[in-house]
Write an enzyme that holds these catalytic residues in place. Structure first.
Site, PDB file in Angstrom:
ATOM      1  N   LYS A 251       0.840  -1.193   0.000  1.00 12.72           N
ATOM      2  CA  LYS A 251       0.000   0.000   0.000  1.00 12.72           C
ATOM      3  C   LYS A 251       0.876   1.244   0.000  1.00 12.72           C
ATOM      4  CE  LYS A 251      -3.916   2.030   2.551  1.00 12.72           C
ATOM      5  NZ  LYS A 251      -4.837   1.861   3.700  1.00 12.72           N
TER       6      LYS A 251
ATOM      7  N   SER B 290      -9.684   2.045   2.952  1.00  3.81           N
ATOM      8  CA  SER B 290      -8.832   2.772   2.024  1.00  3.81           C
ATOM      9  C   SER B 290      -7.834   1.895   1.274  1.00  3.81           C
ATOM     10  CB  SER B 290      -8.065   3.845   2.791  1.00  3.81           C
ATOM     11  OG  SER B 290      -7.215   3.245   3.765  1.00  3.81           O
TER      12      SER B 290
ATOM     13  N   SER C 126      -9.936  -0.385   7.135  1.00  3.10           N
ATOM     14  CA  SER C 126      -9.381  -0.203   5.792  1.00  3.10           C
ATOM     15  C   SER C 126      -8.680  -1.417   5.206  1.00  3.10           C
ATOM     16  CB  SER C 126      -8.415   0.992   5.776  1.00  3.10           C
ATOM     17  OG  SER C 126      -9.139   2.193   5.882  1.00  3.10           O
TER      18      SER C 126
END
Length: 485
Positions: A79, A154, A178
């Site tokens: 990420k 996210s 997330s």
């Protein structure tokens, strides 16, 4: 069989037996990325050359029989809020569009040591603030099961990359759900470990008392392998827990006989899609058929978790994001009137709408006259939520809930309704508020879209979570679910 379809543990066996090479595996994944990336937009940076060099090194290590781990030669995505030395790290924000870190996050360093191959940095909601990956500063990511729908957020880029076969596993971060919510939306496994179990050093902060890094994989076995690699005490992180780390693969036992599984009624009532609740309840029934005892219970302060979270998290974000001022690194607005104008214009142009909204909200709640009225009260509610869980765990070993109250929703469907968007995390936020470990596992489909079941455990009891999740996975058969695209 296409190599990109392999799970981590399947690929490891083939690599260890020298039936495939890490270079072959990495090329297969990079070819898959080139084929589907234009459709899903999971990545912000693709590191082809770096990946192939890391794969060559992995093959050398395997051939020499040195330092070979279950992750050696495995293509993994990171990420884009975790620092990667020499590789652009943007947090999906224009304010960091050209930031190249001079160091690695601890989790990245651990994966390098394990011999993993990095194929790229994944898209996300800007500074991890969002539930759909529509608030990226660059472009939205699409759900590989239905390109008109969101992948969750996210960590939507990581979830999509795993589900679309663009990597074999990925790292995500979880502040209010997330990792777990996008895992549920994309039909993969996602775990938020106990707060402090995995180092946050090198994770670009959103809300420091809530953020936690965790694995996103195609099955529970891979989740245990990745957690083994990244968990552990880190003196560089003052919130890291100085406790020994067990071998999580020892929990891969398909047996829940006598285990008490709690069903909190608040997670199956108002705000939860009845069809989702029905699918998740069926998962509980399947575990009961295999010897688990189902315990109905209540977590009464759950209804206040969302409101408390959206005071605490923006307040911490307001503080953490104050460092982005255009002085030392990142974007600087081309203005020379004075330094105050430069600060203002830089932040105004560099941050997206959602980030500015949360910074302003957080600054307000921390301001004189409002701190006690809002932030202090939210902190007290957080304590009550933690005590609720402590009482619940006197009656059960794990809790079972939906991961998301709804199936994946359409792109643009909730962007104009902030409250509806934030409601996407009502099932996941409480575990963050209490610092508890939680895992999402696929448990079925609704109108062709994946649905996830969430298991929440006691502090530092990831072993029990993995055991329950693995047992359910074996019973249900939902594993290594890949979107064909």
């Amino acid at each position: 069989m296409s190599l990109w379809r392999l799970t981590v543990h399947e690929a490891h066996q083939l690599l260890k037996r020298r039936e495939i090479s890490a270079v072959e595996l990495t090329k297969a994944v990079l070819e898959r990325i080139s084929k589907v990336e234009d459709k899903v937009k999971a990545f912000l940076t693709i590191t082809d050359d770096i990946a192939l060099k890391m794969a060559e090194e992995a093959d050398r290590r395997i051939a020499a029989g040195e330092n070979v781990t279950p992750l050696t030669g495995i293509p993994i995505a990171i990420k884009d809020n975790m620092c990667t030395r020499g590789i652009r790290t943007t947090c999906a924000s224009k304010i960091l569009y050209n930031f190249i870190p001079p160091y690695d996050a601890t989790v990245v360093a651990k994966l390098k040591e394990a011999g993993a191959v990095f194929v790229g940095k994944t898209n996300m909601d800007e500074f991890a603030m969002g539930s759909s990956t529509e608030f990226s500063g660059f472009y939205p990511t699409r759900n590989p099961w239905d390109l008109e729908r969101v992948p969750g957020g996210s960590s939507g880029g990581s979830a999509t990359a795993v589900a679309a076969g663009e990597c074999l596993a990925a790292l995500g971060s979880d502040t209010g759900g997330s990792i777990r919510q996008p895992a549920a939306f994309c039909g993969i496994v996602g775990m938020k470990p106990t707060y402090g179990r995995v180092s946050r050093y090198g994770l670009i902060a959103f809300a420091s008392s809530l953020d936690q890094i965790g694995p996103m994989t195609r099955d529970v076995t891979d989740c245990a392998l990745l957690l083994n690699a990244i968990a552990g005490h880190d003196p560089k992180d003052s919130t890291s827990i100085p406790q020994p780390v067990p071998d999580y693969t020892q929990a891969l036992v398909a047996d829940v006989k006598g285990m008490r599984i709690g069903l909190p009624r608040e997670y199956f009532g108002e705000g939860i899609d009845p069809k989702v609740a029905e699918i998740v309840r069926k998962a509980a029934e399947q575990l009961a058929e295999h010897g688990a005892k189902i315990v109905e219970l209540s977590l009464p302060t759950t209804e206040y978790a969302l409101a408390a979270y959206y005071i605490i998290a923006p307040a911490e974000a307001s503080s953490n994001l104050a460092r982005y001022d255009g002085v030392q690194y990142g974007y600087r607005a081309p203005v020379s009137e004075d330094i105050v104008a430069m600060y203002s214009k830089t932040r105004s142009e560099g941050f997206g709408h959602e980030v500015k909204h949360r910074i302003m909200l957080g600054t307000y709640t921390l301001s004189a006259g409002y701190y006690e009225a809002y932030y202090l009260r939210a902190a007290k509610v957080r304590t009550l939520i933690r005590r609720d869980f402590e009482r619940a765990f006197q009656q059960c070993d794990v809790l079972l809930t939906p991961t998301s109250p709804v199936p994946p929703f359409k792109l643009g469907e909730r962007t104009d309704d902030p409250l509806l968007m934030k409601m996407s995390d009502i099932c996941t936020i409480p575990a963050n508020m209490a610092g508890l470990p939680a895992i999402s596992v696929p448990c079925g489909f609704l109108d062709g879209l994946p649905i996830g079941v969430q298991f929440i455990g006691k502090v530092l009891d990831e072993m029990t979570l993995i055991r329950v999740a693995y047992t359910y996975e074996q019973i249900s058969g939902y594993r290594n679910l890949l979107a064909e695209l």
